[in-house]
Design an enzyme around this catalytic site. Sequence first.
Site, PDB file in Angstrom:
ATOM      1  N   SER A  56      29.029  44.665 104.698  1.00  0.00           N
ATOM      2  CA  SER A  56      27.855  44.382 103.859  1.00  0.00           C
ATOM      3  C   SER A  56      28.002  45.024 102.492  1.00  0.00           C
ATOM      4  O   SER A  56      28.128  46.246 102.364  1.00  0.00           O
ATOM      5  CB  SER A  56      26.589  44.913 104.527  1.00  0.00           C
ATOM      6  OG  SER A  56      25.534  44.895 103.573  1.00  0.00           O
ATOM      7  N   HIS A  72      29.319  40.005 103.748  1.00  0.00           N
ATOM      8  CA  HIS A  72      27.892  39.871 104.069  1.00  0.00           C
ATOM      9  C   HIS A  72      27.085  40.275 102.843  1.00  0.00           C
ATOM     10  O   HIS A  72      27.248  41.377 102.307  1.00  0.00           O
ATOM     11  CB  HIS A  72      27.573  40.774 105.270  1.00  0.00           C
ATOM     12  CG  HIS A  72      26.188  40.647 105.795  1.00  0.00           C
ATOM     13  ND1 HIS A  72      25.799  39.630 106.643  1.00  0.00           N
ATOM     14  CD2 HIS A  72      25.089  41.417 105.594  1.00  0.00           C
ATOM     15  CE1 HIS A  72      24.514  39.785 106.956  1.00  0.00           C
ATOM     16  NE2 HIS A  72      24.062  40.866 106.325  1.00  0.00           N
ATOM     17  N   ASP A 101      23.426  40.844 101.363  1.00  0.00           N
ATOM     18  CA  ASP A 101      22.035  41.090 101.736  1.00  0.00           C
ATOM     19  C   ASP A 101      21.105  40.857 100.552  1.00  0.00           C
ATOM     20  O   ASP A 101      21.031  41.687  99.639  1.00  0.00           O
ATOM     21  CB  ASP A 101      21.886  42.536 102.217  1.00  0.00           C
ATOM     22  CG  ASP A 101      22.461  42.731 103.607  1.00  0.00           C
ATOM     23  OD1 ASP A 101      22.079  41.967 104.513  1.00  0.00           O
ATOM     24  OD2 ASP A 101      23.306  43.631 103.782  1.00  0.00           O
ATOM     25  N   MET A 149      17.385  40.566  99.153  1.00  0.00           N
ATOM     26  CA  MET A 149      16.028  41.024  99.507  1.00  0.00           C
ATOM     27  C   MET A 149      15.081  40.754  98.349  1.00  0.00           C
ATOM     28  O   MET A 149      15.437  41.002  97.189  1.00  0.00           O
ATOM     29  CB  MET A 149      16.050  42.532  99.767  1.00  0.00           C
ATOM     30  CG  MET A 149      17.059  42.950 100.821  1.00  0.00           C
ATOM     31  SD  MET A 149      17.021  44.738 101.043  1.00  0.00           S
ATOM     32  CE  MET A 149      18.362  44.942 102.222  1.00  0.00           C
ATOM     33  N   HIS A 160      22.710  36.609 103.675  1.00  0.00           N
ATOM     34  CA  HIS A 160      21.591  36.951 104.562  1.00  0.00           C
ATOM     35  C   HIS A 160      20.338  37.015 103.697  1.00  0.00           C
ATOM     36  O   HIS A 160      20.126  38.001 102.990  1.00  0.00           O
ATOM     37  CB  HIS A 160      21.912  38.297 105.240  1.00  0.00           C
ATOM     38  CG  HIS A 160      20.818  38.829 106.098  1.00  0.00           C
ATOM     39  ND1 HIS A 160      20.820  40.129 106.575  1.00  0.00           N
ATOM     40  CD2 HIS A 160      19.692  38.239 106.596  1.00  0.00           C
ATOM     41  CE1 HIS A 160      19.734  40.317 107.311  1.00  0.00           C
ATOM     42  NE2 HIS A 160      19.040  39.195 107.333  1.00  0.00           N
ATOM     43  N   MET A 195      16.836  37.657 103.048  1.00  0.00           N
ATOM     44  CA  MET A 195      15.615  38.327 103.499  1.00  0.00           C
ATOM     45  C   MET A 195      14.554  38.034 102.455  1.00  0.00           C
ATOM     46  O   MET A 195      14.133  38.922 101.699  1.00  0.00           O
ATOM     47  CB  MET A 195      15.885  39.839 103.646  1.00  0.00           C
ATOM     48  CG  MET A 195      16.781  40.155 104.825  1.00  0.00           C
ATOM     49  SD  MET A 195      17.458  41.821 104.758  1.00  0.00           S
ATOM     50  CE  MET A 195      18.987  41.482 103.897  1.00  0.00           C
ATOM     51  N   MET A 234      19.125  41.111 114.446  1.00  0.00           N
ATOM     52  CA  MET A 234      19.054  42.363 113.686  1.00  0.00           C
ATOM     53  C   MET A 234      18.952  43.534 114.658  1.00  0.00           C
ATOM     54  O   MET A 234      18.125  43.525 115.571  1.00  0.00           O
ATOM     55  CB  MET A 234      17.815  42.373 112.771  1.00  0.00           C
ATOM     56  CG  MET A 234      17.815  41.359 111.639  1.00  0.00           C
ATOM     57  SD  MET A 234      19.175  41.539 110.471  1.00  0.00           S
ATOM     58  CE  MET A 234      18.946  43.211 109.859  1.00  0.00           C
ATOM     59  N   ASP A 236      23.540  43.055 113.096  1.00  0.00           N
ATOM     60  CA  ASP A 236      23.472  43.625 111.748  1.00  0.00           C
ATOM     61  C   ASP A 236      22.609  44.881 111.745  1.00  0.00           C
ATOM     62  O   ASP A 236      21.406  44.804 111.988  1.00  0.00           O
ATOM     63  CB  ASP A 236      22.881  42.559 110.813  1.00  0.00           C
ATOM     64  CG  ASP A 236      22.806  42.996 109.359  1.00  0.00           C
ATOM     65  OD1 ASP A 236      23.302  44.080 109.021  1.00  0.00           O
ATOM     66  OD2 ASP A 236      22.249  42.219 108.558  1.00  0.00           O
TER      67      ASP A 236
HETATM   68  C1  DX5 Z   1      19.613  45.514 106.403  1.00  0.00           C
HETATM   69  C2  DX5 Z   1      20.803  44.672 106.085  1.00  0.00           C
HETATM   70  C3  DX5 Z   1      22.093  45.145 106.646  1.00  0.00           C
HETATM   71  C4  DX5 Z   1      22.539  46.479 106.195  1.00  0.00           C
HETATM   72  C5  DX5 Z   1      23.551  47.025 107.172  1.00  0.00           C
HETATM   73  O1  DX5 Z   1      18.498  44.877 105.870  1.00  0.00           O
HETATM   74  O2  DX5 Z   1      20.602  43.366 106.561  1.00  0.00           O
HETATM   75  O3  DX5 Z   1      23.108  44.182 106.412  1.00  0.00           O
HETATM   76  O4  DX5 Z   1      23.085  46.454 104.920  1.00  0.00           O
HETATM   77  O5  DX5 Z   1      23.810  48.285 106.766  1.00  0.00           O
HETATM   78  P1  DX5 Z   1      24.361  49.436 107.705  1.00  0.00           P
HETATM   79  O6  DX5 Z   1      25.641  48.934 108.296  1.00  0.00           O
HETATM   80  O7  DX5 Z   1      24.536  50.551 106.749  1.00  0.00           O
HETATM   81  O8  DX5 Z   1      23.312  49.670 108.745  1.00  0.00           O
HETATM   82 ZN    ZN Z   2      22.284  41.858 106.510  1.00  0.00          ZN
END
Ligand code: DX5
Ligand code: ZN
Length: 214
Positions: free
Chosen positions: A8, A33, A35, A37, A66, A68, A137, A172
């Site tokens: 990620s 990956h 992320d 948000m 991903h 969010m 998740m 994840d």
């Molecule tokens: C959380 C994300 C994850 C996160 C994982 O909202 O979707 O992808 O970055 O991070 P680690 O591996 O540090 O838990």
């Molecule tokens: Zn993620």
Amino acid sequence: MAIKLAPSLLAADFSRLAEEVQNIEAAGADYLHLDVMDGHLVPNLSFGTPVLSGLRKKSNLVFDAHLMITDPHKYVESFAKAGADIITIHVECNSNIDETLDLIHSLGKKAGLALNPDADLSRAMPYFDKIDMLLIMSVYAGFGGQSYIPDVNDKIREARRLLGPDFDIQVDGGVYLHNLNVPVEAGANVIVAGSAVFGSEDPAQAVRDFKAAY
Ligand code: DX5
Ligand code: ZN
């Protein structure tokens, strides 16, 4: 089943993103990956399409976006254009899930569906024939660096039983080398790791260690 590793980007050094990505790509990572948000579906902001389109010119990794975000339907086309290969939306979002999954496919991309830890697997079941990947998740979406919630193991096991041996089930959050066996033995085969890869001293070595474990 061999695992696919999806580091990620959230845990990378944002002052040198291309270098970070090329480093894990050369080490054998499978996906990147990403992320995304919106500060609304989750209580945090990260980055959007400019980061994908910039990195797209520097990497051939599968870009695993991903999303969010509350209304992904509005944005999937721009993520497709920016270079996402897999676009995952949350069951908790406000878009029409059927229509958004169809839109992702109509853009020639793979579609994923994500469930937060408190969302029952039954919420994803109506869409099983419309998705290419299920994201379970193992932390609440919104932040990197949280601890793995073991309660999700039963959900992973049940998803594997229902979806069969070849389906991509992604996990994840909070996965490190020392607990990688937990989601993998439950049935996950696509592993997201942020802190454990980009947060480590040597991300390339971390990728090799993860890939060598299974
Ligand atoms: C959380 C994300 C994850 C996160 C994982 O909202 O979707 O992808 O970055 O991070 P680690 O591996 O540090 O838990
Ligand atoms: Zn993620």
